[in-house]
Write a protein that holds these residues in place. Structure first.
Motif, short mmCIF file in Angstrom:
data_model
loop_
_atom_site.label_atom_id
_atom_site.label_comp_id
_atom_site.label_asym_id
_atom_site.label_seq_id
_atom_site.Cartn_x
_atom_site.Cartn_y
_atom_site.Cartn_z
N GLN A 58 0.84 -1.21 0.00
CA GLN A 58 0.00 0.00 0.00
C GLN A 58 0.87 1.25 0.00
OE1 GLN A 58 -3.44 0.15 -0.24
NE2 GLN A 58 -3.14 2.36 -0.46
N LYS A 59 1.93 1.25 0.78
CA LYS A 59 2.83 2.41 0.83
C LYS A 59 3.52 2.60 -0.52
CE LYS A 59 6.42 4.55 3.65
NZ LYS A 59 7.26 5.02 2.52
N ALA A 60 3.88 1.49 -1.17
CA ALA A 60 4.53 1.58 -2.48
C ALA A 60 3.58 2.18 -3.52
CB ALA A 60 5.00 0.19 -2.92
N LEU A 61 2.31 1.81 -3.46
CA LEU A 61 1.33 2.40 -4.37
C LEU A 61 1.26 3.92 -4.17
CD1 LEU A 61 -1.61 -0.19 -4.08
CD2 LEU A 61 -0.25 0.27 -6.14
N GLU A 62 1.26 4.33 -2.91
CA GLU A 62 1.16 5.76 -2.60
C GLU A 62 2.44 6.50 -2.97
OE1 GLU A 62 0.27 5.54 1.51
OE2 GLU A 62 -1.81 4.88 1.21
N ASP A 63 3.58 5.87 -2.73
CA ASP A 63 4.87 6.52 -3.00
C ASP A 63 5.18 6.57 -4.49
OD1 ASP A 63 5.20 6.86 -0.29
OD2 ASP A 63 6.63 5.20 -0.06
N CYS A 64 4.91 5.49 -5.22
CA CYS A 64 5.31 5.37 -6.63
C CYS A 64 4.26 5.89 -7.60
CB CYS A 64 5.64 3.92 -6.97
SG CYS A 64 7.07 3.26 -6.08
N LYS A 65 2.99 5.89 -7.18
CA LYS A 65 1.88 6.33 -8.03
C LYS A 65 1.96 5.73 -9.44
CE LYS A 65 1.14 10.67 -5.54
NZ LYS A 65 1.98 10.22 -4.39
N PRO A 66 1.95 4.39 -9.52
CA PRO A 66 2.10 3.72 -10.81
C PRO A 66 0.84 3.80 -11.67
CG PRO A 66 1.64 2.09 -9.12
CD PRO A 66 1.79 3.42 -8.41
N ASP A 67 1.04 3.72 -12.97
CA ASP A 67 -0.07 3.57 -13.90
C ASP A 67 -0.49 2.10 -14.00
OD1 ASP A 67 0.02 6.37 -14.99
OD2 ASP A 67 2.01 5.68 -15.62
N VAL A 68 0.51 1.23 -13.88
CA VAL A 68 0.33 -0.22 -14.05
C VAL A 68 1.01 -0.93 -12.90
CG1 VAL A 68 0.79 -2.22 -15.55
CG2 VAL A 68 0.36 0.04 -16.57
N VAL A 69 0.39 -1.99 -12.39
CA VAL A 69 1.09 -2.88 -11.47
C VAL A 69 1.22 -4.25 -12.13
CG1 VAL A 69 0.27 -1.66 -9.42
CG2 VAL A 69 -0.97 -3.66 -10.24
N SER A 70 2.31 -4.90 -11.82
CA SER A 70 2.58 -6.23 -12.34
C SER A 70 2.66 -7.19 -11.17
CB SER A 70 3.91 -6.21 -13.12
OG SER A 70 4.19 -7.48 -13.65
N ILE A 71 1.81 -8.20 -11.17
CA ILE A 71 1.69 -9.13 -10.04
C ILE A 71 2.42 -10.42 -10.41
CG2 ILE A 71 0.13 -10.35 -8.51
CD1 ILE A 71 -0.05 -7.28 -8.30
N ALA A 72 3.54 -10.67 -9.73
CA ALA A 72 4.42 -11.78 -10.11
C ALA A 72 4.78 -12.65 -8.92
CB ALA A 72 5.70 -11.22 -10.75
#
Length: 379
Positions: A58-72
């Motif tokens: 959750q913190k990474a989403l807030e810090d990086c503000k990505p357009d796309v996430v890759s779930i690996a």
């Protein structure tokens, strides 16, 4: 879109690093990577020159503000991060299986649809060049109307591979999640995407596996098999998933009057005597592809009543990403299509969470093993 898409990756192993490479290859910017273990994620980020490393999604989403996430990560760890990413407004590229249950997979599909974010489901061996070649040949009438398909594979996996996520249903393990998803994707890409009916049987013929510390990369897990399996201090974990399956399906095909019958037979622990293969049969001929994922070569049986090897068309070869490894190349192919779609370019249809949720519901049905008819009273 004038700027590069920003991508945040979940997972630091073989798949996480492979996904990062795939998105970079198509011009996206990998802005961060998240893993469970701080020391590992920092090491991977440094090796791959990824600017952000963390253990809090959750913190990474807030810090990086990505357009796309890759779930690996393994399938059992997908639900939470995907749900958070969709709520954050990210497009999602997920490896298979989508989740560990049909119910949770369907929930994510519905959520993504309601949030109007794009999704990609990486059961991506449908992009093998000889599979694309078979699709073209069949569409051009090379075997007449397709009638049935046969998919046979035996992997001869070591029974003593260290205990891990692949042994546990709740973690997304099992051969249906990690083999059948690809095989169904391959066959539907060639024959038609609509699955009419399904029946199946599964078997756990492993039972248990040794518990060993230090296994991180799925590709190198064989290196950790204990040298002394009779060591009394060795601990063992119980498997609760299938290692073999037999599935029958009927598919609707736009070029066949009747439903196409499909046999999927996979033995994860069984040795192969001859080639694994995929065969497409039709009213006027057949196509045989060597290899469990359609590695090739491809042979055509036609009016000459002989099997003749068919060269791969140059345009299909040229369209393949220039990457070593089938798995990695297929990730690159799907990432390319996904990024183009997000950027507003016209692309061929690719698999999304709609397919991932359907596959997971189908897997739940097969795992029930309740299709048998007791005939003892007839004897």
């Amino acid at each position: 879109m004038d700027r590069k898409l920003k991508v945040l990756v979940s997972g630091t192993g073989f798949a996480g690093q492979g996904h990062a490479d795939a998105f970079r290859a198509v011009g996206a910017e990998v802005v961060g990577i998240v893993g469970r273990t701080e020391s590992v994620v920092i090491k991977v980020a440094e090796k791959m020159s990824i600017p952000y490393a963390g253990t809090d999604w959750q913190k990474a989403l807030e810090d990086c503000k990505p357009d796309v996430v890759s779930i690996a990560t393994p399938g059992g760890a997908h639900y939470g991060p995907i749900k958070q990413a969709i709520e954050f407004g990210c497009h999602v590229y997920s490896d298979k299986p989508l989740t560990d249950t049909g119910e949770s997979a369907l929930e994510l599909y519905e959520l993504a649809k309601n949030k109007n974010v794009k999704t990609a489901f990486a059961s991506s061996f449908r992009y093998m060049p000889h599979i694309i070649q078979a699709k073209r040949l069949i569409a051009d009438g090379a075997i007449g109307e397709p009638t049935e398909v046969e998919s046979i594979s035996h992997f001869n996996l070591e029974r003593d591979i260290p205990y891990g996520w692949s042994h546990r249903k709740e973690d997304g393990g099992g051969r249906l999640n990690n083999n059948f998803t690809h095989m169904m994707s391959i066959v539907t890409s060639v024959i038609g995407e609509k699955i009419l009916s399904i029946i199946g049987e599964v078997r756990d013929d492993l039972g248990k596996a040794p518990i060993v510390d230090g296994v991180h990369n799925f590709k190198t897990r064989r290196n950790f098999i204990p040298k002394d399996l009779n060591d009394p201090s060795l601990k063992w974990g119980e498997s609760n998933v299938e290692w073999s399956y037999t599935v029958l399906a009927k598919l609707e095909s736009p070029i066949a009057k009747k439903p196409v019958s499909v046999l999927f037979k996979h033995g994860g622990l069984n040795p192969r005597f001859n080639e694994d293969h995929i065969v497409f049969y039709g009213t006027k001929g057949a196509i045989y592809i060597k290899g469990h994922y359609g590695m090739g070569p491809l042979y055509l049986w036609h009016e000459n009543k002989t099997w003749q090897e068919q060269p791969l068309p140059q345009d299909i070869a040229d369209d393949q990403p220039k990457v070593y490894g089938d798995t990695e190349r297929n990730w690159h192919y799907l990432a390319r299509e996904f990024v183009k779609d997000i950027q507003g370019e016209t692309v061929a249809p690719y698999q999304s969470f709609k397919d991932g949720s359907l596959y997971q519901q189908v897997i739940d049905l097969i795992r029930k093993n309740d299709n048998w008819t007791d005939i003892r009273h007839l004897q």
